[in-house]
Design a protein around this motif. Structure first.
Motif, PDB file in Angstrom:
ATOM      1  N   ASP A   1       0.414  -1.611  -0.487  1.00 33.14           N
ATOM      2  CA  ASP A   1      -0.082  -0.164  -0.046  1.00 33.14           C
ATOM      3  C   ASP A   1       1.291   1.204  -0.339  1.00 33.14           C
ATOM      4  O   ASP A   1       0.476   2.573  -0.033  1.00 33.14           O
ATOM      5  N   SER A   2       2.027   1.020  -0.091  1.00 25.30           N
ATOM      6  CA  SER A   2       3.048   2.346   0.437  1.00 25.30           C
ATOM      7  C   SER A   2       2.906   3.188  -0.743  1.00 25.30           C
ATOM      8  O   SER A   2       3.342   4.137  -1.010  1.00 25.30           O
ATOM      9  N   SER A   3       3.490   2.489  -1.813  1.00 26.22           N
ATOM     10  CA  SER A   3       3.147   3.573  -2.905  1.00 26.22           C
ATOM     11  C   SER A   3       2.234   3.278  -4.275  1.00 26.22           C
ATOM     12  O   SER A   3       2.266   3.454  -5.812  1.00 26.22           O
ATOM     13  N   GLY A   4       1.606   2.058  -4.229  1.00 27.74           N
ATOM     14  CA  GLY A   4       0.195   1.642  -4.678  1.00 27.74           C
ATOM     15  C   GLY A   4       0.659   0.861  -6.086  1.00 27.74           C
ATOM     16  O   GLY A   4       0.155   0.351  -6.562  1.00 27.74           O
ATOM     17  N   GLN A   5       2.018   0.460  -6.346  1.00 31.07           N
ATOM     18  CA  GLN A   5       2.427  -0.051  -6.648  1.00 31.07           C
ATOM     19  C   GLN A   5       3.452  -1.075  -6.177  1.00 31.07           C
ATOM     20  O   GLN A   5       4.063  -0.995  -5.320  1.00 31.07           O
ATOM     21  N   PHE A   6       3.854  -2.453  -7.313  1.00 30.85           N
ATOM     22  CA  PHE A   6       5.114  -2.897  -6.784  1.00 30.85           C
ATOM     23  C   PHE A   6       6.491  -2.344  -7.347  1.00 30.85           C
ATOM     24  O   PHE A   6       7.001  -1.282  -7.998  1.00 30.85           O
ATOM     25  N   HIS A   7       7.388  -3.148  -7.405  1.00 34.01           N
ATOM     26  CA  HIS A   7       8.671  -2.529  -8.479  1.00 34.01           C
ATOM     27  C   HIS A   7       8.693  -1.915  -9.773  1.00 34.01           C
ATOM     28  O   HIS A   7       7.377  -2.949 -10.337  1.00 34.01           O
ATOM     29  N   LYS A   8       9.261  -0.951 -10.152  1.00 31.28           N
ATOM     30  CA  LYS A   8       8.805  -0.223 -11.559  1.00 31.28           C
ATOM     31  C   LYS A   8       9.496  -0.709 -12.431  1.00 31.28           C
ATOM     32  O   LYS A   8       9.602  -0.590 -13.245  1.00 31.28           O
ATOM     33  N   ASP A   9      10.768  -1.265 -11.899  1.00 29.99           N
ATOM     34  CA  ASP A   9      11.806  -1.736 -12.798  1.00 29.99           C
ATOM     35  C   ASP A   9      13.115  -3.281 -11.820  1.00 29.99           C
ATOM     36  O   ASP A   9      12.327  -3.629 -11.594  1.00 29.99           O
TER      37      ASP A   9
ATOM     38  N   TYR B   1       7.416  -0.449   4.422  1.00 27.64           N
ATOM     39  CA  TYR B   1       7.940   0.825   4.279  1.00 27.64           C
ATOM     40  C   TYR B   1       8.676   0.540   2.937  1.00 27.64           C
ATOM     41  O   TYR B   1       9.482  -0.492   2.418  1.00 27.64           O
ATOM     42  N   THR B   2       8.847   2.139   1.795  1.00 34.86           N
ATOM     43  CA  THR B   2       9.273   1.974   1.110  1.00 34.86           C
ATOM     44  C   THR B   2      10.473   3.294   0.795  1.00 34.86           C
ATOM     45  O   THR B   2       9.806   3.760   1.494  1.00 34.86           O
ATOM     46  N   VAL B   3      11.158   2.726   0.884  1.00 34.21           N
ATOM     47  CA  VAL B   3      12.312   3.809   1.344  1.00 34.21           C
ATOM     48  C   VAL B   3      12.637   4.519  -0.331  1.00 34.21           C
ATOM     49  O   VAL B   3      12.779   3.868  -1.931  1.00 34.21           O
ATOM     50  N   SER B   4      12.849   5.545  -0.805  1.00 32.48           N
ATOM     51  CA  SER B   4      13.027   5.790  -2.390  1.00 32.48           C
ATOM     52  C   SER B   4      14.575   6.519  -1.798  1.00 32.48           C
ATOM     53  O   SER B   4      14.816   7.256  -1.992  1.00 32.48           O
ATOM     54  N   SER B   5      15.673   5.187  -3.215  1.00 30.83           N
ATOM     55  CA  SER B   5      16.986   5.878  -2.950  1.00 30.83           C
ATOM     56  C   SER B   5      17.122   7.383  -4.396  1.00 30.83           C
ATOM     57  O   SER B   5      16.711   7.465  -4.696  1.00 30.83           O
ATOM     58  N   GLU B   6      18.481   8.257  -3.854  1.00 29.08           N
ATOM     59  CA  GLU B   6      18.985   8.725  -5.365  1.00 29.08           C
ATOM     60  C   GLU B   6      18.963   8.430  -6.200  1.00 29.08           C
ATOM     61  O   GLU B   6      19.171   8.868  -7.562  1.00 29.08           O
TER      62      GLU B   6
ATOM     63  N   SER C   1      13.941  -6.085  -0.735  1.00 29.75           N
ATOM     64  CA  SER C   1      13.460  -5.962  -2.292  1.00 29.75           C
ATOM     65  C   SER C   1      14.196  -4.340  -2.375  1.00 29.75           C
ATOM     66  O   SER C   1      13.505  -3.806  -2.330  1.00 29.75           O
ATOM     67  N   ALA C   2      15.017  -4.534  -3.698  1.00 26.69           N
ATOM     68  CA  ALA C   2      15.509  -3.278  -4.444  1.00 26.69           C
ATOM     69  C   ALA C   2      16.056  -3.239  -6.130  1.00 26.69           C
ATOM     70  O   ALA C   2      16.737  -4.358  -6.065  1.00 26.69           O
ATOM     71  N   GLY C   3      16.314  -1.513  -6.303  1.00 25.95           N
ATOM     72  CA  GLY C   3      16.978  -2.058  -7.596  1.00 25.95           C
ATOM     73  C   GLY C   3      16.602  -0.961  -8.384  1.00 25.95           C
ATOM     74  O   GLY C   3      16.872  -0.084  -8.294  1.00 25.95           O
ATOM     75  N   ASP C   4      16.786  -1.044  -9.863  1.00 25.96           N
ATOM     76  CA  ASP C   4      16.538   0.128 -10.408  1.00 25.96           C
ATOM     77  C   ASP C   4      15.338   0.542 -10.720  1.00 25.96           C
ATOM     78  O   ASP C   4      15.639   2.058 -11.442  1.00 25.96           O
ATOM     79  N   ASP C   5      14.782   1.103  -9.794  1.00 23.61           N
ATOM     80  CA  ASP C   5      13.878   1.777  -9.719  1.00 23.61           C
ATOM     81  C   ASP C   5      13.452   3.155  -8.818  1.00 23.61           C
ATOM     82  O   ASP C   5      13.045   3.499  -8.476  1.00 23.61           O
ATOM     83  N   LYS C   6      15.531   2.897  -7.721  1.00 24.44           N
ATOM     84  CA  LYS C   6      15.179   3.579  -6.332  1.00 24.44           C
ATOM     85  C   LYS C   6      14.371   3.167  -5.785  1.00 24.44           C
ATOM     86  O   LYS C   6      14.681   4.575  -4.805  1.00 24.44           O
ATOM     87  N   LEU C   7      14.111   2.509  -5.837  1.00 24.20           N
ATOM     88  CA  LEU C   7      13.556   1.976  -4.725  1.00 24.20           C
ATOM     89  C   LEU C   7      13.044   0.726  -3.836  1.00 24.20           C
ATOM     90  O   LEU C   7      14.170  -0.509  -3.984  1.00 24.20           O
TER      91      LEU C   7
ATOM     92  N   ALA D   1      22.910   0.272  -0.508  1.00 23.87           N
ATOM     93  CA  ALA D   1      24.016   0.871  -1.641  1.00 23.87           C
ATOM     94  C   ALA D   1      23.569   1.077  -2.543  1.00 23.87           C
ATOM     95  O   ALA D   1      22.964   0.159  -3.708  1.00 23.87           O
ATOM     96  N   ASP D   2      24.333   2.149  -3.649  1.00 26.82           N
ATOM     97  CA  ASP D   2      23.581   2.755  -4.837  1.00 26.82           C
ATOM     98  C   ASP D   2      24.312   2.367  -5.294  1.00 26.82           C
ATOM     99  O   ASP D   2      26.543   2.292  -5.595  1.00 26.82           O
TER     100      ASP D   2
END
Length: 433
Positions: free
Chosen positions: A55-63, A98-103, A79-85, A121-122
């Motif tokens: 429910d945090s962003s209305g969708q799962f990973h986008k990339d 929780y969903t964290v937005s990465s730079e 889980s994390a990846g190319d969508d910066k989430l 890590a990015d």
């Protein structure tokens, strides 16, 4: 003519294939697989597929997902990846808490052993930390922000691991470095004490893991690299204890067609539950190399090569649970150009890794058939969707993953003129001009 290689490289970046990944709950309650932006989880206790709630962003990973990881106690999954989430999941309900937005795009994740911190890590070389204080397993986290904890100077971080005793966080990068950092009591204030650097690899470091036992609870670090070696380290001093040339010892060294020997990168490794065995995936090997680690002698040696025959199966990821004596192996890719099926996953399981029977000649590692895997056909249907994959697709996928890994992690060499041209073409320079 000088511009052509750069334009070709930029074209490759537009179509980035991503390897399939696998993660296993510490006590094998569930198993998760990612391919592209798709995250699939199967409940091994109940023998059924699991539905994820976000429910945090209305969708799962986008990339494409580039990292998946269970916490040490199995209560959390990241889980994390190319969508910066960066998405943090509660494994009791499989609800995204929780969903964290990465730079920048995320390349690696780790959870502290006490479950209080998530680190990620990015691709710019920065490690961030999220404090999970207040998480009770039922309610979503609120007002949590990621803070920078340490950094590698402008170098893609490929792997993150916490030491078994929780004292250190270890980070590896594409510039051959492994950094051992003291994990502070207040991580959000930054980690300012470097314990050591583990230096010796001659190509990018691709993966990290710890081996430990009751006699050596502090553990030793093992690392895999593009130089086709697995190395054993003392993290306190940064000392290199032993180097195992896995392609040579396992008889995998091949000619590159020009009369030269060509080695293959170590793509992944993990510790088998008894703590003294390591499973290794190598870029061109249809199977898994098993290493034994003599902790008292501080040495690594090849114990066995478990071949996976009958199809082109070159593992892209592997993991083991701490209790069941099973090694879970996955091969797969997303965004494969030129085929009707651009994404696919193939799951295999190898048994026979209980400490009591590994050294017995009667009980050797065995590749299980699909109907012998825990979860059986239901698991296969959930995690891979279908068993049958055309052989040409398998071969093309293996080559695409190899090329993508090289493009991402092998540093390109440029002439002085080309370096100046690339500097002028940087986006920040364009804006100023």
């Amino acid at each position: 003519m000088e511009d052509t290689p750069m334009h070709e490289a930029e074209t490759h970046k537009d179509i980035e294939v991503a390897p399939a990944l696998i993660a296993v709950h510490p006590t094998q309650d569930s198993v998760a697989v990612s391919v592209g932006s798709d995250l699939r989880v199967f409940d091994l206790r109940g023998g059924s597929e699991l539905s994820l709630l976000d429910d945090s962003s209305g969708q799962f990973h986008k990339d494409s997902i580039r990292a998946i990881h269970y916490g040490a106690n199995g209560k959390l999954f990241v889980s994390a990846g190319d969508d910066k989430l960066v998405k943090i999941w509660c494994t009791e309900s499989w609800h995204c808490i929780y969903t964290v937005s990465s730079e920048k795009r995320v390349s690696a994740v780790a959870l502290s052993n006490d479950g209080l911190y998530v680190c990620f890590a990015d691709k710019f070389g920065v490690v961030w930390v999220v404090d999970l204080e207040g998480f009770d397993g039922n309610q979503a986290l609120v007002n949590k922000k990621a803070g920078p904890i340490l950094a590698h100077y402008c170098s893609i971080i490929t792997s993150l691991e916490f030491s078994p005793d929780g004292r250190f966080i270890v980070s590896a990068d594409r510039d051959f470095k492994i950094r051992v950092t003291v994990f502070p009591k207040k991580p959000l204030d930054g980690a300012h004490e470097i314990q050591s650097f583990c230096l010796g690899h001659t190509e990018f470091v691709s993966c990290l893991a710890f081996v430990s036992s009751s006699d050596y609870p502090q553990g030793f670090l093992v690392s895999g690299s593009g130089d086709s070696t697995v190395r054993l380290w003392n993290v306190s001093s940064g000392s290199l204890l032993h180097t195992c040339e896995v392609d040579v010892q396992a008889g995998l060294l091949e000619s590159n067609g020009r009369g030269e020997e060509s080695n293959s990168a170590v793509t992944d490794l993990c510790t088998i539950p008894d703590g003294t065995m390591i499973a290794v995936a190598i870029q061109s090997l249809q199977g898994v190399v098993l290493l034994t680690c003599d902790l008292s002698a501080r040495t690594l040696s090849v114990a066995k090569v478990v071949s996976i025959m009958g199809e082109t199966f070159i593992p892209t990821s592997l993991r083991a649970s701490t209790s069941a004596g099973l090694l879970w192996v996955v091969a797969g890719v997303s965004n494969l150009p030129g085929f009707d099926r651009p994404s696919f996953v193939r799951v295999r399981v190898i048994s026979g890794f209980r400490k009591s029977n590994f050294y017995s000649s009667e009980k050797e590692p065995t590749l299980l058939e699909d109907n012998e895997i825990p979860g059986g056909d239901k698991l296969i249907q959930k995690l891979q969707g279908s068993v049958a994959v055309d052989e040409k697709v398998l071969q093309a996928a293996a080559e695409a993953v190899k090329v993508a890994m090289s493009n991402l992690l092998v540093k390109k060499q440029y002439t002085a003129e080309k370096r100046e041209f690339r500097k002028r073409m940087r986006n920040d320079r364009k804006t100023k001009q």
